[in-house]
Motif scaffolding. Structure first.
Motif, PDB file in Angstrom:
ATOM      1  N   THR A   1       0.833  -1.202   0.000  1.00  0.00           N
ATOM      2  CA  THR A   1       0.000   0.000   0.000  1.00  0.00           C
ATOM      3  C   THR A   1       0.866   1.249   0.000  1.00  0.00           C
ATOM      4  O   THR A   1       0.617   2.195  -0.767  1.00  0.00           O
ATOM      5  CB  THR A   1      -0.923   0.008   1.222  1.00  0.00           C
ATOM      6  N   ASN A   2       1.880   1.266   0.839  1.00  0.00           N
ATOM      7  CA  ASN A   2       2.780   2.420   0.879  1.00  0.00           C
ATOM      8  C   ASN A   2       3.463   2.650  -0.464  1.00  0.00           C
ATOM      9  O   ASN A   2       3.636   3.794  -0.898  1.00  0.00           O
ATOM     10  CB  ASN A   2       3.840   2.222   1.975  1.00  0.00           C
ATOM     11  N   GLU A   3       3.841   1.568  -1.135  1.00  0.00           N
ATOM     12  CA  GLU A   3       4.468   1.696  -2.455  1.00  0.00           C
ATOM     13  C   GLU A   3       3.474   2.227  -3.492  1.00  0.00           C
ATOM     14  O   GLU A   3       3.828   3.036  -4.356  1.00  0.00           O
ATOM     15  CB  GLU A   3       5.021   0.351  -2.900  1.00  0.00           C
ATOM     16  N   LEU A   4       2.227   1.784  -3.405  1.00  0.00           N
ATOM     17  CA  LEU A   4       1.227   2.205  -4.382  1.00  0.00           C
ATOM     18  C   LEU A   4       0.905   3.694  -4.281  1.00  0.00           C
ATOM     19  O   LEU A   4       0.461   4.307  -5.253  1.00  0.00           O
ATOM     20  CB  LEU A   4      -0.050   1.379  -4.213  1.00  0.00           C
ATOM     21  N   LEU A   5       1.123   4.282  -3.128  1.00  0.00           N
ATOM     22  CA  LEU A   5       0.827   5.704  -2.957  1.00  0.00           C
ATOM     23  C   LEU A   5       1.630   6.590  -3.903  1.00  0.00           C
ATOM     24  O   LEU A   5       1.205   7.698  -4.232  1.00  0.00           O
ATOM     25  CB  LEU A   5       1.072   6.132  -1.508  1.00  0.00           C
ATOM     26  N   GLN A   6       2.793   6.108  -4.352  1.00  0.00           N
ATOM     27  CA  GLN A   6       3.606   6.912  -5.261  1.00  0.00           C
ATOM     28  C   GLN A   6       2.904   7.147  -6.599  1.00  0.00           C
ATOM     29  O   GLN A   6       3.246   8.074  -7.333  1.00  0.00           O
ATOM     30  CB  GLN A   6       4.960   6.241  -5.507  1.00  0.00           C
ATOM     31  N   TYR A   7       1.913   6.314  -6.917  1.00  0.00           N
ATOM     32  CA  TYR A   7       1.190   6.444  -8.181  1.00  0.00           C
ATOM     33  C   TYR A   7      -0.054   7.312  -8.047  1.00  0.00           C
ATOM     34  O   TYR A   7      -0.900   7.336  -8.941  1.00  0.00           O
ATOM     35  CB  TYR A   7       0.841   5.069  -8.731  1.00  0.00           C
TER      36      TYR A   7
END
Length: 273
Positions: free
Chosen positions: A114-120
């Motif tokens: 989830t934290n990684e997806l926030l960059q998108y």
């Protein structure tokens, strides 16, 4: 026209537009929810596609009107597809919704994703109160994937999440929508206490937000999806007061909502910061 009346008009217009255009919505969702999410989108007038294979993700996201990502029961392949589709949606300016189911210290693998997806830069982030509080940086002891907090307790904490999205939606007895565009909070009342007792209603709500994002702006889309669910819950309970029959009545109500019913049952309140 006051602000609440203006919002109602936008809700009605968005509902009409969804029915007219039947947008294609790619759903990367969980195994418990997939069938129900698809049926909810069909009942509301959208066209669902449960494409969650990393080898097909990029090409399908590019032809979709919107994308819904739900981390309810993630597999390794789904995780790969989520990254590919979210990146594709971000690059192609396709609206997408992030539902960080179970976010917190216990389920760390999905939470890190989830934290990684926030960059998108998701268009909308939606979840229950515990998930949104945890995502905003607070230590919350959740009950599995269920909330231990009330939505009214959390919306002030979640304001920082607008650094990542246009809208934040917190589900609960009343729903709260934080809008970057309006710089305000919208409270949506209504619904029925039986809705949380039907599997995947929250997951389906996230997908419906995505569907509305395909036809209108983020704030209107998020608000309209929540109102659509709230009004349908009220209507369903008028004819069905037990869980099994309510489930069927709720799908029927989603399908039969029209301008007249939205005018009669919509209950929204604007809360200034």
């Amino acid at each position: 026209m006051d602000q609440t009346a203006a919002l109602l008009q936008k809700i009605i217009e968005a509902h009409t537009q969804l029915r007219a255009t039947q947008p294609l919505v790619q759903c990367i969702t969980n195994s418990v929810a997939a069938n129900y999410v698809a049926n909810v989108l069909l009942a509301c007038g959208a066209s669902p596609a449960m494409i969650d294979n990393p080898f097909e993700a990029e090409s399908f996201t590019r032809i979709s009107g919107a994308l819904s990502i739900n981390l309810g029961t993630p597999t390794t392949e789904q995780m790969q597809a989520m990254q590919i589709s979210a990146n594709t949606a971000h690059q192609a300016s396709i609206p997408w919704v992030l539902d960080p189911v179970g976010y917190g210290n216990i389920l760390s693998w999905r939470s890190e994703m989830t934290n990684e997806l926030l960059q998108y830069q998701p268009t909308v982030i939606r979840g229950n109160a515990s998930e949104m509080s945890g995502l905003a940086g607070n230590q919350v002891a959740g009950k599995g994937v269920d909330s231990t907090l009330d939505s009214a307790e959390v919306y002030a904490q979640a304001w920082t999440l607008l650094d990542h999205a246009e809208c934040i939606a917190i589900s609960g007895e009343s729903d709260f929508i934080l809008s970057k565009e309006l710089n305000s909070i919208i409270q949506v009342n209504g619904g029925c206490f039986l809705q949380p007792r039907v599997t995947a209603t929250g997951c389906a709500l996230g997908a419906l937000i995505a569907a509305y994002c395909a036809v209108t702006d983020a704030t209107t889309a998020t608000l309209t999806a929540h109102v659509h669910f709230a009004v349908a819950g009220q209507l369903a309970y008028q004819t069905a007061q037990t869980v099994g029959s309510f489930n069927v009545a709720f799908l029927d109500a989603l399908d039969r909502i029209d301008t007249e019913l939205l005018n009669e049952y919509t209950d929204v309140k604007i809360i200034n910061r």
